[in-house]
Scaffold this active site. Structure first.
Site, short mmCIF file in Angstrom:
data_model
loop_
_atom_site.label_atom_id
_atom_site.label_comp_id
_atom_site.label_asym_id
_atom_site.label_seq_id
_atom_site.Cartn_x
_atom_site.Cartn_y
_atom_site.Cartn_z
N HIS A 55 6.70 7.66 8.56
CA HIS A 55 8.07 6.79 8.90
C HIS A 55 9.26 7.04 8.77
O HIS A 55 10.23 6.84 8.90
CB HIS A 55 7.44 5.11 8.53
CG HIS A 55 6.37 4.40 8.92
ND1 HIS A 55 6.26 4.07 10.02
CD2 HIS A 55 4.72 3.86 7.73
CE1 HIS A 55 5.12 3.42 10.70
NE2 HIS A 55 4.05 3.20 9.92
N HIS A 69 1.38 8.56 5.14
CA HIS A 69 1.44 7.31 6.28
C HIS A 69 2.79 6.64 5.93
O HIS A 69 4.09 7.34 6.87
CB HIS A 69 0.66 6.33 6.96
CG HIS A 69 0.34 5.35 7.08
ND1 HIS A 69 -0.24 5.60 8.68
CD2 HIS A 69 1.94 3.90 7.62
CE1 HIS A 69 0.16 4.47 9.59
NE2 HIS A 69 0.90 3.74 9.02
N GLU A 70 3.16 6.23 5.00
CA GLU A 70 4.90 5.44 5.46
C GLU A 70 5.71 6.55 4.71
O GLU A 70 6.65 6.28 5.26
CB GLU A 70 4.55 4.55 3.35
CG GLU A 70 4.10 3.42 3.83
CD GLU A 70 3.60 2.86 4.43
OE1 GLU A 70 4.68 2.54 5.55
OE2 GLU A 70 2.97 2.00 5.02
#
Length: 153
Positions: free
Chosen positions: A71, A67-68
């Site tokens: 980003h 998920h990170e």
């Protein structure tokens, strides 16, 4: 797991799922409470909640890392890296990353059921409050009289 092991895992997952290197730092931040991880826009580093790893295990940490990294890689390339952006949501689906991490129950705020009752000395007006207040700082809204705290259990 140490910060060095975490760094290697993030670099490995970045190459495997995104086919791009992770060139910054990844580390655990013990101050994170309500989030599994955080991508820092200015430094491009990624912080992770160690408690999430300890409670939910490696599979949960792997999801948070992916998920990170979504980003990270979108921001580096100048594309939509925020949660509401279509680019971000598409990349999450492509790599199989979760949109949200599991909630750590012990970090939820415990709401107090206690109510404080304040009463005006002159007109007997009552003021129930959820938070405690300094009676020397406030006056009655009706007659401007002094307030006293009523003892309740």
């Amino acid at each position: 797991m140490t910060d060095q092991e975490l760094q290697l895992l993030v670099e490995e997952l970045s190459l495997h799922y995104f086919e791009l290197p992770f060139l910054h730092k990844a580390y655990f931040n013990s101050r994170l409470r309500t989030t599994g991880g955080r991508y820092l826009l200015r430094s491009h580093n990624i912080e992770f909640n160690k408690k999430s790893y300890e409670i939910f295990g490696l599979e949960e940490l792997r999801g948070i890392i992916l998920h990170e990294l979504c980003h990270y890689h979108l921001h580096i390339r100048g594309r939509g890296y925020k949660h509401r952006d279509a680019d971000f949501r598409d990349l999450l689906k492509k790599v199989g990353a979760p949109r949200f991490c599991s909630t750590i129950e012990e970090n939820k705020k415990k709401t107090s059921s206690r109510t404080y009752i304040y009463e005006c000395v002159e007109c007997k007006q009552r003021y129930p409050r959820k938070k405690r207040m300094n009676v020397n700082k406030y006056r009655c809204g009706k007659c401007r009289g002094h307030l006293i705290e009523q003892i309740t259990d």
